[in-house]
Design a protein around this motif. Structure first.
Motif, PDB file in Angstrom:
ATOM      1  N   GLU A 165      49.807  42.791  71.565  1.00  0.00           N
ATOM      2  CA  GLU A 165      48.868  42.073  70.706  1.00  0.00           C
ATOM      3  C   GLU A 165      49.572  40.997  69.875  1.00  0.00           C
ATOM      4  N   ARG A 166      50.820  41.239  69.484  1.00  0.00           N
ATOM      5  CA  ARG A 166      51.574  40.177  68.808  1.00  0.00           C
ATOM      6  C   ARG A 166      51.775  38.996  69.749  1.00  0.00           C
ATOM      7  N   ALA A 167      52.107  39.281  71.006  1.00  0.00           N
ATOM      8  CA  ALA A 167      52.287  38.207  71.985  1.00  0.00           C
ATOM      9  C   ALA A 167      50.993  37.427  72.185  1.00  0.00           C
ATOM     10  N   ALA A 168      49.866  38.146  72.203  1.00  0.00           N
ATOM     11  CA  ALA A 168      48.575  37.478  72.346  1.00  0.00           C
ATOM     12  C   ALA A 168      48.335  36.519  71.185  1.00  0.00           C
ATOM     13  N   ARG A 169      48.727  36.948  69.993  1.00  0.00           N
ATOM     14  CA  ARG A 169      48.560  36.086  68.812  1.00  0.00           C
ATOM     15  C   ARG A 169      49.450  34.845  68.932  1.00  0.00           C
ATOM     16  N   VAL A 170      50.678  35.033  69.394  1.00  0.00           N
ATOM     17  CA  VAL A 170      51.581  33.896  69.613  1.00  0.00           C
ATOM     18  C   VAL A 170      50.977  32.928  70.626  1.00  0.00           C
ATOM     19  N   GLY A 171      50.303  33.490  71.638  1.00  0.00           N
ATOM     20  CA  GLY A 171      49.700  32.655  72.675  1.00  0.00           C
ATOM     21  C   GLY A 171      48.448  31.924  72.241  1.00  0.00           C
ATOM     22  N   GLY A 172      47.879  32.313  71.108  1.00  0.00           N
ATOM     23  CA  GLY A 172      46.716  31.589  70.612  1.00  0.00           C
ATOM     24  C   GLY A 172      45.528  32.429  70.228  1.00  0.00           C
ATOM     25  N   ALA A 173      45.577  33.757  70.460  1.00  0.00           N
ATOM     26  CA  ALA A 173      44.459  34.602  70.059  1.00  0.00           C
ATOM     27  C   ALA A 173      44.266  34.507  68.548  1.00  0.00           C
ATOM     28  N   CYS A 202      44.267  46.095  67.178  1.00  0.00           N
ATOM     29  CA  CYS A 202      45.182  47.213  66.938  1.00  0.00           C
ATOM     30  C   CYS A 202      45.669  47.197  65.481  1.00  0.00           C
ATOM     31  N   VAL A 203      45.511  48.304  64.800  1.00  0.00           N
ATOM     32  CA  VAL A 203      45.857  48.383  63.378  1.00  0.00           C
ATOM     33  C   VAL A 203      47.346  48.116  63.145  1.00  0.00           C
ATOM     34  N   LEU A 204      48.217  48.729  63.937  1.00  0.00           N
ATOM     35  CA  LEU A 204      49.648  48.537  63.739  1.00  0.00           C
ATOM     36  C   LEU A 204      50.060  47.100  64.054  1.00  0.00           C
ATOM     37  N   ALA A 205      49.480  46.532  65.113  1.00  0.00           N
ATOM     38  CA  ALA A 205      49.793  45.137  65.434  1.00  0.00           C
ATOM     39  C   ALA A 205      49.414  44.225  64.281  1.00  0.00           C
ATOM     40  N   ALA A 206      48.254  44.477  63.696  1.00  0.00           N
ATOM     41  CA  ALA A 206      47.812  43.665  62.561  1.00  0.00           C
ATOM     42  C   ALA A 206      48.749  43.827  61.371  1.00  0.00           C
ATOM     43  N   GLU A 207      49.221  45.047  61.125  1.00  0.00           N
ATOM     44  CA  GLU A 207      50.173  45.271  60.033  1.00  0.00           C
ATOM     45  C   GLU A 207      51.461  44.498  60.268  1.00  0.00           C
ATOM     46  N   ILE A 208      51.960  44.517  61.488  1.00  0.00           N
ATOM     47  CA  ILE A 208      53.192  43.803  61.824  1.00  0.00           C
ATOM     48  C   ILE A 208      53.007  42.300  61.643  1.00  0.00           C
ATOM     49  N   LEU A 209      51.848  41.809  62.007  1.00  0.00           N
ATOM     50  CA  LEU A 209      51.551  40.378  61.903  1.00  0.00           C
ATOM     51  C   LEU A 209      51.157  39.955  60.496  1.00  0.00           C
ATOM     52  N   GLY A 210      50.826  40.924  59.659  1.00  0.00           N
ATOM     53  CA  GLY A 210      50.382  40.602  58.316  1.00  0.00           C
ATOM     54  C   GLY A 210      48.987  40.018  58.274  1.00  0.00           C
ATOM     55  N   VAL A 211      48.125  40.488  59.186  1.00  0.00           N
ATOM     56  CA  VAL A 211      46.746  40.013  59.238  1.00  0.00           C
ATOM     57  C   VAL A 211      45.799  41.204  59.199  1.00  0.00           C
ATOM     58  N   LYS A 212      44.530  40.928  59.086  1.00  0.00           N
ATOM     59  CA  LYS A 212      43.514  41.963  59.070  1.00  0.00           C
ATOM     60  C   LYS A 212      43.075  42.283  60.501  1.00  0.00           C
ATOM     61  N   PRO A 213      43.046  43.554  60.896  1.00  0.00           N
ATOM     62  CA  PRO A 213      42.563  43.893  62.241  1.00  0.00           C
ATOM     63  C   PRO A 213      41.074  43.588  62.358  1.00  0.00           C
ATOM     64  N   LEU A 214      40.664  43.141  63.529  1.00  0.00           N
ATOM     65  CA  LEU A 214      39.275  42.745  63.749  1.00  0.00           C
ATOM     66  C   LEU A 214      38.606  43.664  64.773  1.00  0.00           C
ATOM     67  N   GLY A 215      37.337  43.972  64.525  1.00  0.00           N
ATOM     68  CA  GLY A 215      36.583  44.794  65.463  1.00  0.00           C
ATOM     69  C   GLY A 215      35.326  45.328  64.809  1.00  0.00           C
ATOM     70  N   THR A 216      34.400  45.783  65.622  1.00  0.00           N
ATOM     71  CA  THR A 216      33.125  46.292  65.109  1.00  0.00           C
ATOM     72  C   THR A 216      33.149  47.817  65.145  1.00  0.00           C
ATOM     73  N   VAL A 217      32.262  48.417  65.905  1.00  0.00           N
ATOM     74  CA  VAL A 217      32.259  49.868  66.125  1.00  0.00           C
ATOM     75  C   VAL A 217      32.035  50.102  67.616  1.00  0.00           C
ATOM     76  N   PRO A 218      32.534  51.203  68.161  1.00  0.00           N
ATOM     77  CA  PRO A 218      32.332  51.487  69.579  1.00  0.00           C
ATOM     78  C   PRO A 218      30.963  52.105  69.833  1.00  0.00           C
ATOM     79  N   HIS A 219      30.593  52.190  71.086  1.00  0.00           N
ATOM     80  CA  HIS A 219      29.323  52.809  71.458  1.00  0.00           C
ATOM     81  C   HIS A 219      29.289  54.286  71.087  1.00  0.00           C
ATOM     82  N   ALA A 220      30.482  54.878  70.922  1.00  0.00           N
ATOM     83  CA  ALA A 220      30.529  56.296  70.539  1.00  0.00           C
ATOM     84  C   ALA A 220      29.759  56.547  69.250  1.00  0.00           C
TER      85      ALA A 220
END
Length: 329
Positions: free
Chosen positions: A145-153, A158-176
């Motif tokens: 996910e960090r690589a995806a951000r570098v590529g332009g996402a 992913c919560v840990l990826a967002a912590e490493i990047l210093g950004v807020k994780p994004l997402g809604t809720v699952p169908h569950a």
């Protein structure tokens, strides 16, 4: 890890020197016996395909304690097939054992960054969020996910990826959530009640009813507080189509809900992003296309030994000039 039992089979930070092909271990032993392990060499890494460069930070961390000089492209820069993306100058003993790890880092990270870049190119100024963590081993999900951000996402889930990047994780809720509660409306109202005000109200609308109808039902309940609806129609129902996006958009507009955005996900690739964007989709969640993309082959060649140009057969002796490389260590 508890005792000798591993919870996961991934390498720990202090084990990366063991993530190497055995022939590099044998090479170092042979050179040590010959007294040549500290020979000064220049090694180059070149790419097997066009792409977006990523993984440099981890390579620098890996060689942090060495005295090697490193020249490289910057993360996020595009490169072409056969282009030299990184050069290492120093004693062979300081980096030779890490060739496998260096190439693996650059190959995987650049592959993920390249896939994300293609998605972002297709989306234009519309947001792309990486949803790929569920498709890879959890130990490398933050790397992906960090690589995806570098590529332009524009964002990651992913919560840990967002912590490493210093950004807020994004997402809604699952169908569950809807399936357990038995009602999309119930989840939407609770989501609105308990989530912070700065959390976008984006609700999946394909669990129980027709997507257009469920979009209207939720919009009528939340009104101006509804930021968006997410279409994630499964392939068993034909997936998210341009016609579906156009219908949802039109029905929302007709009832005065033009402020509600349409977020789409599920099996997206650059071509689908392009056509769904043209149909009216406002944002995209991309998983499999990014996470499952093949690594970009990276190859390391020694091109100079003690100041003398060398190369294996088929390669040109001496360092390859690339004025885009910058000294990074």
């Amino acid at each position: 890890m508890v005792g000798n039992r591993r919870f996961f089979f991934s390498a720990q930070h202090d084990e990366i020197d063991k993530v190497t092909d055995i022939y590099f271990v044998k090479t170092l032993r042979i050179l040590e016996d010959l007294g040549l392990e500290d020979t000064l060499v220049k090694a180059e890494v070149f790419a097997g395909a066009d792409g977006v460069f990523c993984g440099l930070v981890e390579v620098l961390n890996l060689l942090e304690d060495s005295e090697c000089k490193i020249y490289s492209l910057e993360e996020g820069e595009r490169f072409s097939k056969k282009e030299v993306v990184l050069r290492i100058e120093g004693r062979y003993s300081e980096f030779g054992l890490y060739e496998t790890a260096i190439l693996g880092v650059l190959a995987s990270s650049s592959g993920w960054a390249t896939a994300a870049h293609k998605c972002k190119e297709a989306a234009g100024d519309k947001p792309v969020v990486c949803f790929g963590s569920r498709h890879v081993h959890p130990s490398v999900a933050p790397v992906m996910e960090r690589a995806a951000r570098v590529g332009g996402a524009d964002g990651v889930s992913c919560v840990l990826a967002a912590e490493i990047l210093g950004v807020k994780p994004l997402g809604t809720v699952p169908h569950a959530a809807m399936l357990i509660a038995g009602s999309t409306e119930r989840i939407a109202t609770t989501y609105d009640k308990i989530m912070p005000e700065d959390e976008p109200r984006i609700i999946p609308v394909d669990t129980f009813k027709d997507e257009a109808q469920e979009s209207l039902d939720i919009a009528r309940i939340l009104g101006k507080r509804l930021d968006g609806v997410r279409l994630d129609t499964p392939k068993e129902r034909g997936g998210v189509t341009p016609d579906l996006v156009r219908e949802v958009r039109k029905r929302l507009d007709l009832e005065g809900f033009s402020h509600v955005k349409i977020f789409v996900s599920g099996g997206l690739n650059p071509e689908k992003i392009r056509v769904l964007g043209e149909a009216g989709a406002d944002a995209f969640g991309v998983g499999w296309y990014i996470s499952a993309t093949p690594p970009i082959e990276m190859t390391m060649d020694i091109k100079e030994v003690d100041g003398k140009p060398v190369a294996k057969r088929g390669r040109i002796p001496g360092i390859t000039e690339n004025k885009r490389l910058k000294r990074v260590k």
